[in-house]
Design a protein around this motif. Structure first.
Motif, PDB file in Angstrom:
ATOM      1  N   UNK A   3      13.527 -15.299   2.034  1.00 19.54           N
ATOM      2  CA  UNK A   3      12.286 -15.176   1.259  1.00 19.54           C
ATOM      3  C   UNK A   3      11.538 -13.926   1.703  1.00 19.54           C
ATOM      4  N   UNK A   4      10.799 -13.332   0.761  1.00 17.89           N
ATOM      5  CA  UNK A   4      10.039 -12.111   1.015  1.00 17.89           C
ATOM      6  C   UNK A   4       8.670 -12.242   0.372  1.00 17.89           C
ATOM      7  N   UNK A   5       7.644 -11.809   1.098  1.00 16.16           N
ATOM      8  CA  UNK A   5       6.283 -11.774   0.569  1.00 16.16           C
ATOM      9  C   UNK A   5       5.912 -10.317   0.345  1.00 16.16           C
ATOM     10  N   UNK A   6       5.546  -9.982  -0.890  1.00 10.55           N
ATOM     11  CA  UNK A   6       5.106  -8.627  -1.189  1.00 10.55           C
ATOM     12  C   UNK A   6       3.623  -8.626  -1.534  1.00 10.55           C
ATOM     13  N   UNK A   7       2.954  -7.573  -1.066  1.00 14.22           N
ATOM     14  CA  UNK A   7       1.556  -7.331  -1.388  1.00 14.22           C
ATOM     15  C   UNK A   7       1.509  -6.001  -2.132  1.00 14.22           C
ATOM     16  N   UNK A   8       0.745  -5.949  -3.223  1.00 15.36           N
ATOM     17  CA  UNK A   8       0.702  -4.710  -3.985  1.00 15.36           C
ATOM     18  C   UNK A   8      -0.701  -4.417  -4.490  1.00 15.36           C
ATOM     19  N   UNK A   9      -0.923  -3.146  -4.779  1.00 13.19           N
ATOM     20  CA  UNK A   9      -2.164  -2.701  -5.412  1.00 13.19           C
ATOM     21  C   UNK A   9      -1.803  -1.702  -6.491  1.00 13.19           C
ATOM     22  N   UNK A  10      -2.429  -1.850  -7.652  1.00 12.68           N
ATOM     23  CA  UNK A  10      -2.224  -0.933  -8.761  1.00 12.68           C
ATOM     24  C   UNK A  10      -3.063   0.325  -8.580  1.00 12.68           C
ATOM     25  N   UNK A  11      -2.634   1.408  -9.208  1.00 13.34           N
ATOM     26  CA  UNK A  11      -3.462   2.609  -9.271  1.00 13.34           C
ATOM     27  C   UNK A  11      -4.561   2.359 -10.306  1.00 13.34           C
ATOM     28  N   UNK A  12      -5.654   3.123 -10.271  1.00 10.32           N
ATOM     29  CA  UNK A  12      -6.673   2.981 -11.314  1.00 10.32           C
ATOM     30  C   UNK A  12      -6.097   3.225 -12.723  1.00 10.32           C
ATOM     31  N   UNK A  13      -5.159   4.147 -12.829  1.00 13.01           N
ATOM     32  CA  UNK A  13      -4.545   4.426 -14.126  1.00 13.01           C
ATOM     33  C   UNK A  13      -3.765   3.223 -14.648  1.00 13.01           C
ATOM     34  N   UNK A  14      -3.104   2.509 -13.747  1.00 14.85           N
ATOM     35  CA  UNK A  14      -2.356   1.322 -14.165  1.00 14.85           C
ATOM     36  C   UNK A  14      -3.306   0.241 -14.654  1.00 14.85           C
ATOM     37  N   UNK A  15      -4.415   0.037 -13.932  1.00 19.16           N
ATOM     38  CA  UNK A  15      -5.401  -0.939 -14.392  1.00 19.16           C
ATOM     39  C   UNK A  15      -5.917  -0.564 -15.778  1.00 19.16           C
ATOM     40  N   UNK A  16      -6.182   0.719 -16.001  1.00 17.78           N
ATOM     41  CA  UNK A  16      -6.676   1.163 -17.309  1.00 17.78           C
ATOM     42  C   UNK A  16      -5.649   0.857 -18.401  1.00 17.78           C
ATOM     43  N   UNK A  17      -4.356   1.097 -18.115  1.00 21.45           N
ATOM     44  CA  UNK A  17      -3.307   0.786 -19.095  1.00 21.45           C
ATOM     45  C   UNK A  17      -3.238  -0.710 -19.369  1.00 21.45           C
ATOM     46  N   UNK A  45      -2.405 -12.671  -8.790  1.00 18.92           N
ATOM     47  CA  UNK A  45      -3.390 -11.598  -8.643  1.00 18.92           C
ATOM     48  C   UNK A  45      -4.475 -12.102  -7.709  1.00 18.92           C
ATOM     49  N   UNK A  46      -5.195 -11.161  -7.084  1.00 17.66           N
ATOM     50  CA  UNK A  46      -6.177 -11.558  -6.079  1.00 17.66           C
ATOM     51  C   UNK A  46      -7.348 -10.588  -6.062  1.00 17.66           C
ATOM     52  N   UNK A  75       5.608   4.578  -9.732  1.00 15.90           N
ATOM     53  CA  UNK A  75       4.330   5.268  -9.840  1.00 15.90           C
ATOM     54  C   UNK A  75       3.142   4.440 -10.287  1.00 15.90           C
ATOM     55  N   UNK A  76       3.324   3.156 -10.600  1.00 15.25           N
ATOM     56  CA  UNK A  76       2.213   2.320 -11.075  1.00 15.25           C
ATOM     57  C   UNK A  76       1.393   1.715  -9.939  1.00 15.25           C
ATOM     58  N   UNK A  77       1.946   1.779  -8.723  1.00 18.13           N
ATOM     59  CA  UNK A  77       1.280   1.134  -7.587  1.00 18.13           C
ATOM     60  C   UNK A  77       0.772   2.172  -6.591  1.00 18.13           C
ATOM     61  N   UNK A  78      -0.346   1.852  -5.976  1.00 20.54           N
ATOM     62  CA  UNK A  78      -0.843   2.685  -4.874  1.00 20.54           C
ATOM     63  C   UNK A  78      -0.374   2.126  -3.541  1.00 20.54           C
ATOM     64  N   UNK A  79       0.128   0.874  -3.537  1.00 20.82           N
ATOM     65  CA  UNK A  79       0.587   0.232  -2.313  1.00 20.82           C
ATOM     66  C   UNK A  79       1.588  -0.852  -2.668  1.00 20.82           C
ATOM     67  N   UNK A  80       2.661  -0.919  -1.890  1.00 18.60           N
ATOM     68  CA  UNK A  80       3.635  -2.005  -2.032  1.00 18.60           C
ATOM     69  C   UNK A  80       4.209  -2.275  -0.654  1.00 18.60           C
ATOM     70  N   UNK A  81       3.930  -3.452  -0.112  1.00 17.88           N
ATOM     71  CA  UNK A  81       4.399  -3.841   1.222  1.00 17.88           C
ATOM     72  C   UNK A  81       5.188  -5.136   1.093  1.00 17.88           C
ATOM     73  N   UNK A  82       6.302  -5.212   1.805  1.00 24.06           N
ATOM     74  CA  UNK A  82       7.120  -6.420   1.764  1.00 24.06           C
ATOM     75  C   UNK A  82       7.383  -6.911   3.179  1.00 24.06           C
ATOM     76  N   UNK A  83       7.236  -8.203   3.378  1.00 21.09           N
ATOM     77  CA  UNK A  83       7.470  -8.842   4.664  1.00 21.09           C
ATOM     78  C   UNK A  83       8.589  -9.863   4.508  1.00 21.09           C
ATOM     79  N   UNK A  84       9.580  -9.801   5.401  1.00 25.09           N
ATOM     80  CA  UNK A  84      10.637 -10.813   5.428  1.00 25.09           C
ATOM     81  C   UNK A  84      10.038 -12.078   6.046  1.00 25.09           C
TER      82      UNK A  84
END
Length: 108
Positions: A3-17, A45-46, A75-84
């Motif tokens: 199992x993997x837990x990923x945390x992500x954040x969109x760029x402002x441009x992605x939110x606008x889209x 989402x959080x 390119x849609x994310x400003x952050x993508x982290x994955x934890x095993x």
């Protein structure tokens, strides 16, 4: 499968889209992980430090890394982290094995 837990954040441009054209990105995430033989167990989402979280199951680290690299390179994310994530049994095994490791603290 791991199992993997990923945390992500969109760029402002992605939110606008997404505001202009709302879509269920959980369906996209499901297709990404299924392409390597895995499963998506959750997509949330959080409010806070990260915009969202995923719980994935993949055959192995290479498969999950492939998905993470493809998503990160999009390119849609400003952050993508994955934890095993480890099961309790895996952690218990690691604890027993740790006893055999002859660790020496720096300067000791």
């Amino acid at each position: 499968m791991p199992l993997y837990l990923s945390r992500f954040s969109y760029t402002p441009e992605t939110w606008a889209r997404l505001i202009g054209h709302p879509e269920d990105r959980a369906q996209a995430a499901q297709s990404y992980i299924e392409s390597v033989g895995g499963n998506l167990h959750g997509f949330w989402y959080a409010f806070g430090t990260h915009d969202g979280y995923n719980l994935w199951e993949a055959p192995d680290n290479v498969s999950m890394a492939s998905v993470a690299l493809a998503i990160s390179g999009g390119g849609a994310l400003s952050l993508f982290e994955t934890t095993v994530l480890l099961t309790v049994d895996e952690t218990m095994e690691a604890l027993r094995t740790a006893e055999q490791v002859q660790y020496r603290a720096p300067g000791a």
